[in-house]
Write a protein that holds these residues in place. Structure first.
Motif, PDB file in Angstrom:
ATOM      1  N   UNK A 327       5.345   3.877   8.060  1.00 24.24           N
ATOM      2  CA  UNK A 327       4.623   2.620   7.841  1.00 24.24           C
ATOM      3  C   UNK A 327       3.693   2.320   9.026  1.00 24.24           C
ATOM      4  N   UNK A 328       2.820   1.342   8.889  1.00 26.34           N
ATOM      5  CA  UNK A 328       1.905   1.008   9.999  1.00 26.34           C
ATOM      6  C   UNK A 328       2.658   0.536  11.234  1.00 26.34           C
ATOM      7  N   UNK A 329       2.102   0.876  12.403  1.00 28.01           N
ATOM      8  CA  UNK A 329       2.718   0.516  13.675  1.00 28.01           C
ATOM      9  C   UNK A 329       2.238  -0.848  14.155  1.00 28.01           C
ATOM     10  N   UNK A 330       3.152  -1.590  14.774  1.00 28.35           N
ATOM     11  CA  UNK A 330       2.822  -2.853  15.440  1.00 28.35           C
ATOM     12  C   UNK A 330       3.376  -2.785  16.858  1.00 28.35           C
ATOM     13  N   UNK A 331       2.488  -2.927  17.843  1.00 28.38           N
ATOM     14  CA  UNK A 331       2.897  -2.888  19.246  1.00 28.38           C
ATOM     15  C   UNK A 331       3.242  -4.312  19.675  1.00 28.38           C
ATOM     16  N   UNK A 332       4.546  -4.612  19.738  1.00 31.60           N
ATOM     17  CA  UNK A 332       5.011  -5.973  19.987  1.00 31.60           C
ATOM     18  C   UNK A 332       5.287  -6.260  21.448  1.00 31.60           C
ATOM     19  N   UNK A 333       5.253  -5.239  22.292  1.00 33.74           N
ATOM     20  CA  UNK A 333       5.503  -5.455  23.715  1.00 33.74           C
ATOM     21  C   UNK A 333       5.190  -4.203  24.501  1.00 33.74           C
ATOM     22  N   UNK A 334       4.719  -4.384  25.718  1.00 36.89           N
ATOM     23  CA  UNK A 334       4.383  -3.258  26.598  1.00 36.89           C
ATOM     24  C   UNK A 334       4.426  -3.746  28.032  1.00 36.89           C
ATOM     25  N   UNK A 335       4.836  -2.873  28.954  1.00 39.20           N
ATOM     26  CA  UNK A 335       4.867  -3.252  30.360  1.00 39.20           C
ATOM     27  C   UNK A 335       5.357  -2.111  31.218  1.00 39.20           C
ATOM     28  N   UNK A 381      14.000   5.237  10.203  1.00 41.63           N
ATOM     29  CA  UNK A 381      14.791   4.141   9.633  1.00 41.63           C
ATOM     30  C   UNK A 381      13.948   3.299   8.689  1.00 41.63           C
ATOM     31  N   UNK A 382      12.713   3.001   9.099  1.00 40.50           N
ATOM     32  CA  UNK A 382      11.820   2.210   8.236  1.00 40.50           C
ATOM     33  C   UNK A 382      11.513   2.955   6.942  1.00 40.50           C
ATOM     34  N   UNK A 383      11.222   4.237   7.048  1.00 43.87           N
ATOM     35  CA  UNK A 383      10.934   5.020   5.843  1.00 43.87           C
ATOM     36  C   UNK A 383      12.137   5.037   4.907  1.00 43.87           C
ATOM     37  N   UNK A 384      13.324   5.254   5.484  1.00 44.69           N
ATOM     38  CA  UNK A 384      14.524   5.300   4.663  1.00 44.69           C
ATOM     39  C   UNK A 384      14.805   3.967   4.002  1.00 44.69           C
ATOM     40  N   UNK A 385      14.668   2.883   4.753  1.00 45.32           N
ATOM     41  CA  UNK A 385      14.927   1.548   4.197  1.00 45.32           C
ATOM     42  C   UNK A 385      13.930   1.219   3.096  1.00 45.32           C
ATOM     43  N   UNK A 386      12.697   1.674   3.226  1.00 46.62           N
ATOM     44  CA  UNK A 386      11.676   1.377   2.224  1.00 46.62           C
ATOM     45  C   UNK A 386      11.930   2.095   0.906  1.00 46.62           C
ATOM     46  N   UNK A 387      12.737   3.155   0.936  1.00 44.26           N
ATOM     47  CA  UNK A 387      13.103   3.797  -0.326  1.00 44.26           C
ATOM     48  C   UNK A 387      14.061   2.907  -1.129  1.00 44.26           C
ATOM     49  N   UNK A 388      14.803   2.074  -0.406  1.00 49.40           N
ATOM     50  CA  UNK A 388      15.662   1.089  -1.073  1.00 49.40           C
ATOM     51  C   UNK A 388      14.889  -0.187  -1.400  1.00 49.40           C
ATOM     52  N   UNK A 389      14.074  -0.637  -0.454  1.00 50.76           N
ATOM     53  CA  UNK A 389      13.301  -1.868  -0.615  1.00 50.76           C
ATOM     54  C   UNK A 389      12.010  -1.725   0.184  1.00 50.76           C
ATOM     55  N   UNK A 390      10.850  -1.676  -0.486  1.00 54.99           N
ATOM     56  CA  UNK A 390       9.574  -1.487   0.220  1.00 54.99           C
ATOM     57  C   UNK A 390       9.286  -2.569   1.258  1.00 54.99           C
ATOM     58  N   UNK A 391       9.933  -3.741   1.128  1.00 56.13           N
ATOM     59  CA  UNK A 391       9.683  -4.828   2.083  1.00 56.13           C
ATOM     60  C   UNK A 391      10.645  -4.706   3.258  1.00 56.13           C
ATOM     61  N   UNK A 392      10.461  -3.628   4.048  1.00 56.18           N
ATOM     62  CA  UNK A 392      11.368  -3.343   5.172  1.00 56.18           C
ATOM     63  C   UNK A 392      10.565  -2.912   6.398  1.00 56.18           C
ATOM     64  N   UNK A 393      11.035  -3.312   7.551  1.00 53.03           N
ATOM     65  CA  UNK A 393      10.418  -2.929   8.829  1.00 53.03           C
ATOM     66  C   UNK A 393      11.524  -2.592   9.816  1.00 53.03           C
ATOM     67  N   UNK A 394      11.236  -1.658  10.713  1.00 59.45           N
ATOM     68  CA  UNK A 394      12.226  -1.247  11.709  1.00 59.45           C
ATOM     69  C   UNK A 394      11.588  -1.227  13.091  1.00 59.45           C
ATOM     70  N   UNK A 395      12.299  -1.816  14.063  1.00 59.00           N
ATOM     71  CA  UNK A 395      11.772  -1.991  15.421  1.00 59.00           C
ATOM     72  C   UNK A 395      12.634  -1.217  16.409  1.00 59.00           C
ATOM     73  N   UNK A 396      11.995  -0.614  17.399  1.00 64.98           N
ATOM     74  CA  UNK A 396      12.721  -0.121  18.569  1.00 64.98           C
ATOM     75  C   UNK A 396      12.386  -1.061  19.718  1.00 64.98           C
TER      76      UNK A 396
END
Length: 607
Positions: A327-335, A381-396
């Motif tokens: 899925x598309x990436x979102x950069x939520x923090x960096x430092x 994890x995001x790809x796997x979860x989206x096979x169950x429900x497309x409305x899923x996101x996974x964060x590290x």
């Protein structure tokens, strides 16, 4: 402004003229951005779809150059706007101080002269003998505290402490009042001049090089210009950021800003909002993408090994962000603080119904392995979860310093990381647009202790429905029900050949070391002894084994992985829980939990 600023000019200054000029630059900036989008998404896209000739390729090259030019205009005009808004804001304070001083002067019947000196009237006073004398008026110049104040004069024209006739010279009471007003005028004017000089230098630097092409040197000029504007106007922007507020209050603050104000933060001060929990994910992503080249440039100027390691990781992350992602990436923090910081989401956590936040553990830091293997775990994890429900996101979530070796593990890193993790999770709750999102906290390795420590804090982990513990050395509590979500919502994956899930208790580890072993030897020796003699022991390094019946969690099936000693697998079994290529059943189970489908989880018996 030109020339030396006078108090009259400061008094009469209309700061609204600067903001009005900023609004005009803002219109140019917005128009340039709209033109860039039109060139990139309409003209170029249509040409790529319909033409494949050599001339079409040349035309695409020219369109790309035009798009870069519009982007450059958008950024530079935005910087001018921010500088002008900052100038208006920074001049407002000394102007207000001056106007108050002038108002006080009028109330005290003092006269402010063209040069800023202050005249005061004569006054009748008593000397030491009780005789009344009239002390003449006078004029005093202000000082700003950088030089000694001029002495106040008595009736005989001498400094007030000099003897005159039969006693000390009496002071004109108006003189002290005049001096105080004159000092305030000087300080206000000096402050305004400093502001004027600072912004003049910055604005004069916002000039484009000749030519039509935006080159690498031009981009570096953009970085320098941004840094200059940030240095000059940073106080103007930084004063408004609610750093000491809750994520929900920060979300309310952000929503209350105008589009122009939000754009200023994203373009000029991205580091102020990019890591701020409670700011929407799309805005954090835009801010951190803008700040990433600046951070890379800063690290490239350093010559130590730590900076080189972080630089390599950030460049890899940059390349991933610039490429296609599913899925598309979102950069939520960096430092670059500590061992480095990076928070990456695969899928938008604000729009997804199912969101997981994975805390990595032992030996994790901002390096090449994190930028490749650790990020891939969240993506899988995001790809796997989206096979169950497309409305899923996974964060590290690498928002803390994990221990870098097994023999230096204490609860300290987890205790420092837990509050930051909870703030992040509270931010997810504030920004997610779904009525009742399903949120999962995942802790791997030492990260499971961080998650457990976060769950122990007052109120638990904000918004979390399920907890997943993988390869855990213990989580700091002895029962699943102590993690705040109910024992049926705590899931554990523990490979039999994962040495971290067999870490001896601290007493056992001390015994192994006392017998001349290494920390790794202590782990191996205790594991072999427990297997050979079938000694049941539910206790691990940080408490009860989460995979044990006594802990009471739901253990799910994972592959045992290669054996540490016999197969020379060492820590391989510890690192494959998320990876479908190595442990499909574990990856599927994690995905089912994240997607809110516990009925699809394949169970495994407790240890």
């Amino acid at each position: 402004m030109t020339g030396t600023l006078t108090w009259r000019q400061l008094r009469d200054l209309r700061t609204s003229e600067f903001t009005e000029a900023g609004d005009a630059w803002h219109k140019v900036s917005n128009r340039s951005d709209s033109d860039r989008v039109r060139v990139d998404r309409a003209m170029s896209a249509k040409l790529r779809e319909t033409q494949e000739s050599e001339s079409a390729g040349a035309a695409l090259g020219r369109l790309r150059r035009l798009g870069r030019n519009f982007q450059y205009l958008h950024t530079e005009c935005g910087l001018v706007r921010t500088a002008l808004n900052g100038l208006a804001a920074d001049l407002a304070e000394p102007q207000n101080l001056l106007k108050q001083a002038l108002a006080d002067a009028a109330a005290l019947h003092l006269t402010v002269h063209e040069d800023g000196s202050v005249g005061y009237p004569a006054a009748e006073v008593e000397d030491l003998t009780g005789a009344k004398k009239e002390t003449p008026g006078g004029t005093l110049r202000g000082h700003d505290g950088l030089a000694p104040a001029p002495p106040l004069l008595g009736a005989d024209g001498r400094p007030s402490l000099y003897p005159a006739y039969s006693g000390f010279t009496p002071l004109n009471p108006n003189a002290a009042k005049a001096q105080e007003v004159a000092d305030r005028i000087v300080r206000a004017v000096r402050s305004a001049r400093d502001v004027d000089d600072r912004y003049a230098k910055t604005l004069n630097g916002l000039k484009a090089e000749k030519g039509l092409d935006v080159t690498e040197a031009t981009l570096k000029d953009v970085f320098r210009d941004t840094a200059d504007v940030r240095s000059t106007a940073g106080g103007h922007l930084g004063e408004g950021v609610p750093e000491d507020k809750s994520p929900a209050e920060r979300k309310k603050w952000w929503d209350g800003l105008t589009d122009e104000q939000r754009q200023e933060y994203l373009e000029v001060a991205p580091d102020l909002v990019g890591n701020l929990d409670g700011i929407p994910a799309a805005a954090r992503d835009e801010a951190n993408r803008a700040y990433l080249p600046v951070l890379i440039d800063d690290l490239s100027r350093k010559d130590d090994d730590d900076s080189a390691t972080k630089l390599d990781a950030l460049r890899t992350i940059r390349d991933k962000l610039n490429g296609p992602s599913d899925p598309p990436m979102f950069l939520l923090g960096i430092g670059d603080e500590g061992n480095g910081r990076a928070i990456v989401s695969y899928g938008n956590p604000d729009t997804s119904k199912n969101v997981s936040a994975y805390v990595p553990g032992l030996m994790t830091k901002l390096d090449g392995e994190f930028a490749t293997d650790t990020l891939k775990r969240a993506q899988d994890t995001a790809k796997g979860a989206r096979r169950f429900d497309p409305s899923s996101a996974s964060i590290v979530w690498l928002g803390y310093d994990a221990p870098q070796h097994v023999d230096v593990m204490t609860k300290g890193d987890a205790e420092r990381g837990a509050p930051a993790y909870n703030r992040f999770m509270e931010g997810l709750s504030a920004t997610n647009g779904n009525k009742d999102p399903h949120v999962t906290a995942i802790g791997h390795s030492y990260g499971s202790l961080t998650v457990g420590t976060a769950a122990e804090r007052s109120g638990g982990i904000p918004g979390v429905d399920d907890v997943v513990l993988l390869g855990s050395p213990g989580v700091g509590v002895d029962r699943a029900q102590d993690l705040g979500v109910g024992r049926d919502h705590v899931f554990v994956g523990a490979a039999d050949n994962d040495p971290v899930t067999h870490l001896p208790t601290k007493d056992e580890a001390a015994l192994g070391l006392a017998l001349g072993g290494t920390p790794l030897g202590a782990v191996t020796g205790v594991r072999i002894a427990r297997d050979l003699f079938d000694v049941g022991n539910d206790d691990l390094y940080f408490g009860k084994d989460p995979a044990s019946e006594a802990f009471g969690a739901r253990r799910f099936l994972v592959d045992d992985g290669p054996r540490m000693v016999w197969d020379r697998g060492l820590f391989d079994a510890h690192s494959q829980y998320f990876t479908p290529e190595k442990d499909q059943i574990s990856a599927d189970n994690i995905a089912a939990i994240v997607a809110g489908r516990p009925e699809d989880v394949v169970k495994e018996g407790h240890r």
